[in-house]
Design an enzyme around this catalytic site. Structure first.
Site, PDB file in Angstrom:
ATOM      1  CD  GLU A  99       9.323  13.098  11.752  1.00  0.00           C
ATOM      2  OE1 GLU A  99       8.155  12.674  11.851  1.00  0.00           O
ATOM      3  OE2 GLU A  99      10.236  12.455  11.213  1.00  0.00           O
ATOM      4  CB  CYS A 140      12.897   9.268   8.336  1.00  0.00           C
ATOM      5  SG  CYS A 140      14.034   8.063   7.632  1.00  0.00           S
ATOM      6  CD  GLU A 172      12.855   0.595   8.102  1.00  0.00           C
ATOM      7  OE1 GLU A 172      13.755  -0.268   8.207  1.00  0.00           O
ATOM      8  OE2 GLU A 172      12.632   1.223   7.058  1.00  0.00           O
ATOM      9  CE  LYS A 215      -1.954   2.955   1.992  1.00  0.00           C
ATOM     10  NZ  LYS A 215      -1.676   4.381   1.651  1.00  0.00           N
TER      11      LYS A 215
HETATM   12  P1  NAD Z   1       2.208   8.349   7.410  1.00  0.00           P
HETATM   13  O1  NAD Z   1       2.361   7.584   8.658  1.00  0.00           O
HETATM   14  O2  NAD Z   1       1.203   9.424   7.364  1.00  0.00           O
HETATM   15  O3  NAD Z   1       1.850   7.379   6.191  1.00  0.00           O
HETATM   16  C1  NAD Z   1       2.655   6.280   5.859  1.00  0.00           C
HETATM   17  C2  NAD Z   1       1.789   5.230   5.196  1.00  0.00           C
HETATM   18  O4  NAD Z   1       0.865   4.727   6.149  1.00  0.00           O
HETATM   19  C3  NAD Z   1       0.955   5.756   4.029  1.00  0.00           C
HETATM   20  O5  NAD Z   1       0.914   4.791   3.022  1.00  0.00           O
HETATM   21  C4  NAD Z   1      -0.420   5.934   4.666  1.00  0.00           C
HETATM   22  O6  NAD Z   1      -1.491   5.876   3.760  1.00  0.00           O
HETATM   23  C5  NAD Z   1      -0.442   4.750   5.599  1.00  0.00           C
HETATM   24  N1  NAD Z   1      -1.385   4.881   6.710  1.00  0.00           N
HETATM   25  C6  NAD Z   1      -1.762   6.011   7.368  1.00  0.00           C
HETATM   26  N2  NAD Z   1      -2.640   5.706   8.347  1.00  0.00           N
HETATM   27  C7  NAD Z   1      -2.815   4.358   8.323  1.00  0.00           C
HETATM   28  C8  NAD Z   1      -3.613   3.450   9.077  1.00  0.00           C
HETATM   29  N3  NAD Z   1      -4.399   3.855  10.082  1.00  0.00           N
HETATM   30  N4  NAD Z   1      -3.557   2.132   8.770  1.00  0.00           N
HETATM   31  C9  NAD Z   1      -2.767   1.691   7.770  1.00  0.00           C
HETATM   32  N5  NAD Z   1      -2.000   2.515   6.998  1.00  0.00           N
HETATM   33  C10 NAD Z   1      -2.018   3.831   7.280  1.00  0.00           C
HETATM   34  O7  NAD Z   1       3.671   8.875   7.052  1.00  0.00           O
HETATM   35  P2  NAD Z   1       4.067   9.828   5.840  1.00  0.00           P
HETATM   36  O8  NAD Z   1       3.530  11.193   6.148  1.00  0.00           O
HETATM   37  O9  NAD Z   1       3.712   9.167   4.568  1.00  0.00           O
HETATM   38  O10 NAD Z   1       5.673   9.840   5.937  1.00  0.00           O
HETATM   39  C11 NAD Z   1       6.389  10.724   6.736  1.00  0.00           C
HETATM   40  C12 NAD Z   1       6.770  10.078   8.054  1.00  0.00           C
HETATM   41  O11 NAD Z   1       7.472   8.879   7.788  1.00  0.00           O
HETATM   42  C13 NAD Z   1       7.696  10.903   8.902  1.00  0.00           C
HETATM   43  O12 NAD Z   1       7.302  10.793  10.241  1.00  0.00           O
HETATM   44  C14 NAD Z   1       9.050  10.241   8.714  1.00  0.00           C
HETATM   45  O13 NAD Z   1       9.960  10.429   9.758  1.00  0.00           O
HETATM   46  C15 NAD Z   1       8.655   8.818   8.566  1.00  0.00           C
HETATM   47  N6  NAD Z   1       9.671   8.050   7.849  1.00  0.00           N
HETATM   48  C16 NAD Z   1      10.436   7.172   8.546  1.00  0.00           C
HETATM   49  C17 NAD Z   1      11.443   6.460   7.891  1.00  0.00           C
HETATM   50  C18 NAD Z   1      12.351   5.485   8.618  1.00  0.00           C
HETATM   51  O14 NAD Z   1      13.063   4.749   7.955  1.00  0.00           O
HETATM   52  N7  NAD Z   1      12.355   5.468   9.936  1.00  0.00           N
HETATM   53  C19 NAD Z   1      11.629   6.644   6.529  1.00  0.00           C
HETATM   54  C20 NAD Z   1      10.823   7.563   5.857  1.00  0.00           C
HETATM   55  C21 NAD Z   1       9.829   8.254   6.527  1.00  0.00           C
HETATM   56  O1  6OD Z   2      18.402   4.137   3.010  1.00  0.00           O
HETATM   57  C1  6OD Z   2      17.514   3.415   3.470  1.00  0.00           C
HETATM   58  O2  6OD Z   2      17.532   2.189   3.363  1.00  0.00           O
HETATM   59  C2  6OD Z   2      16.388   4.042   4.176  1.00  0.00           C
HETATM   60  N1  6OD Z   2      15.491   3.193   4.714  1.00  0.00           N
HETATM   61  C3  6OD Z   2      16.304   5.389   4.244  1.00  0.00           C
HETATM   62  C4  6OD Z   2      15.286   6.093   4.903  1.00  0.00           C
HETATM   63  C5  6OD Z   2      15.135   7.408   4.705  1.00  0.00           C
HETATM   64  C6  6OD Z   2      14.108   8.131   5.341  1.00  0.00           C
HETATM   65  O3  6OD Z   2      13.498   9.058   4.840  1.00  0.00           O
END
Ligand code: NAD
Ligand code: 6OD
Length: 500
Positions: A404, A302, A268, A192
């Site tokens: 954040e 992130c 993550e 998804k």
């Molecule tokens: P988000 O949590 O809003 O959405 C992520 C995904 O989850 C989307 O596909 C969304 O549709 C889905 N989703 C949302 N609510 C849901 C639910 N109740 N049930 C199932 N699926 C659901 O995150 P975002 O805004 O897309 O991304 C930004 C965030 O992601 C930031 O907080 C960032 O730090 C984090 N992030 C973390 C990493 C990591 O590796 N730790 C990497 C990239 C982004």
């Molecule tokens: O480099 C990667 O494998 C990874 N998971 C990066 C995440 C970036 C976050 O925005």
């Protein structure tokens, strides 16, 4: 049903028509619902996306389950590996299409997507296709009362149907980071992708078909989170494990869904990452690295730095230089080779980031750079543009330095001692990434282990080796992926005990 994503025409404009990909076929939504795909540079509608209903998600999970037992399940690791190498080549063959789609959905500069996002999309298949061939399992010879003994041999098996929920900031990179190892271990997946950036995930279905990955191994359902495809998928009893990248709050909701049936999760999640700049650093490198860590991808990484701590003797110099360099960024469209920074992903995200820009002022920040919306040419006026922003002067309990933001901004604060720097770095409920800038190796070796983060870079940032553990502590996530850690999450160990 079709084997390729088609183009829809609307008022003579060619728009993308992003369908669900289920059992090797592109399908419109069973509920006949669609939503718009918006270009964040202009605010224009560039396509429509078919929103998966419960019925579509059921069909995708069923197809994934059936494929586990089909030809996919009978392939050896080496045969699966060859197929995943072919997927990597397929992405490279259609590099320009993936690049154009990723840039249109996110607005990110082509220079970034062509060097990072799309190549990593291919690398994520190659690395895990090879890694799975090189991971051993354990064996024990066991004494028994009759003196004949027994052998215990552990074997690695796929976990089953994996739900992959991915975000919008690095769409192809972060989705394949999970799909690559999941398939390498013999699982099947239902993905998804984020509702904001669905196109490259959907396009990957075409590559899967082209290289002969059996139907049902890779499925895509489009839609939102709550009461939509995300929730339908994570609540689905036919899913064996869930791997998620996104916000911490969403991770908590999904972990609750996974608790039903005790399904495994890999989380993550978010970060509020520190950089520690010591007076003995190479200042040019620290500035260059922090420019990237705070502002790359318009701050939507992130691992990005939102809290910068600088040792007092070099504080003024660091602030002045970072602001001067960030002030030179050229904001523009992906196709313009001189673009340093694109827009935020959406107007909704722009509203969130701007609310923090406003809050910073209310909390007493000194705005060193930016703080608002830039003037853009008329044709880009509908885009989600934002200024790179630097603050100083906030107190340690300010929301802006604790929450954040996920935008192109950072707060810079002075420190005096190493102990103080470590305490400041750790004063957050998150623990994803950190960067330390020092030319003193002993200091780096002393400080890095004290910082509570899954990754700590020294004199670098986002330098990735896909064999290394990746993940966060505390509210930044659960578990580690990367190298053998991915293979451990995406497989189940069975011990076979053979009495002699
Ligand atoms: P988000 O949590 O809003 O959405 C992520 C995904 O989850 C989307 O596909 C969304 O549709 C889905 N989703 C949302 N609510 C849901 C639910 N109740 N049930 C199932 N699926 C659901 O995150 P975002 O805004 O897309 O991304 C930004 C965030 O992601 C930031 O907080 C960032 O730090 C984090 N992030 C973390 C990493 C990591 O590796 N730790 C990497 C990239 C982004
Ligand atoms: O480099 C990667 O494998 C990874 N998971 C990066 C995440 C970036 C976050 O925005």
């Amino acid at each position: 049903m079709a084997t390729t994503n088609s183009q829809a025409t609307d008022d003579d404009a060619v728009m993308s028509d992003v369908k669900n990909f289920i059992d090797g076929q592109y399908r419109e939504s069973a509920g006949a619902r669609t939503f718009d795909n918006i270009n964040p540079c202009t605010g224009a509608v560039i396509g429509r996306v078919h929103e998966a209903s419960q019925e579509d998600v059921d069909a995708a999970v069923q197809a994934a389950r059936a494929a586990l037992r089909g030809p996919w399940g009978s392939l050896s690791e080496a045969q699966r590996g060859e197929m995943l190498h072919a997927v990597a080549q397929g992405i490279e063959r259609r590099f320009d299409e993936f690049l154009a789609a990723e840039c249109a959905d996110t607005g990110k500069p082509r220079s970034m997507a062509s060097q990072i996002d799309i190549p990593r999309g291919a690398a994520n298949f190659r690395v895990f296709a090879d890694a799975v061939k090189n991971i051993s399992t354990e064996a024990f010879r066991t004494a028994t009362p009759d003196g004949k003994g027994a052998f215990n041999v552990a074997v690695r098996k796929p976990k089953g149907v994996i739900a992959v929920i991915s975000p919008w900031n690095l769409p192809l990179l972060l989705m394949t980071w999970k799909v690559g190892p999941a398939l390498a271990c013999g699982n099947t997946v239902v993905v998804k992708p984020s509702e904001e950036t669905p196109t490259t995930t959907s396009l990957l279905g075409e590559v899967m078909n082209e290289v002969g990955v059996p139907p049902g191994v890779f499925n895509v359902v489009n839609g939102f989170g709550p009461k939509s495809a995300g929730e339908f998928l994570t609540e689905h009893p036919g899913v064996d494990a869930i791997t998620f990248t996104g916000e911490t709050r969403t991770g908590e909701i999904i972990t609750q869904a996974a608790a039903k049936g005790l399904r495994d999760v890999s989380m993550e999640c978010g970060g509020k990452n520190p950089a520690l700049v010591f007076a003995d650093c190479d200042m040019d490198k620290a500035i260059e690295g922090t420019l990237r860590s705070a502002f790359a991808n318009c701050g939507q990484v992130c691992l990005g730095t939102e809290r910068v701590f600088v040792q007092r003797p070099v504080f003024d110099e660091f602030v002045a230089r970072l602001a001067r360099e960030a002030g030179r960024f050229r904001l523009g469209v992906p196709e313009d080779g001189s673009t340093d920074m694109g827009p935020l992903v959406s107007h909704e995200h722009q509203r969130k980031v701007l609310s923090y820009y406003q809050l910073a002022v209310e909390e007493g920040a000194e705005v060193i750079l930016g703080g608002g919306v830039p003037e853009m040419p008329a044709e880009l006026a509908g885009g989600a543009w934002i200024q790179p922003t630097i603050w100083t002067g906030l107190t340690d309990d300010a929301r802006v330095v604790n929450e954040e933001i996920f935008g192109p901004c950072c707060h810079i604060r002075p420190f005096d001692t190493e102990d103080e720097a470590v305490a400041l770095a750790n004063a957050t409920p998150y623990g994803l990434a950190a960067a330390i800038w020092t030319e003193n190796v002993s200091r780096a070796l002393r400080v890095a282990p004290q910082v509570d983060s899954g990754i700590c870079w020294v004199n670098s940032w986002f330098l990735r080796d896909l064999r290394t553990p990746f993940g966060g502590t505390r509210q930044s996530g659960i578990g580690r992926e990367g190298g053998q850690h991915s293979l451990e999450f995406y497989s189940e160990l069975q011990n076979i005990c053979i009495k002699i």
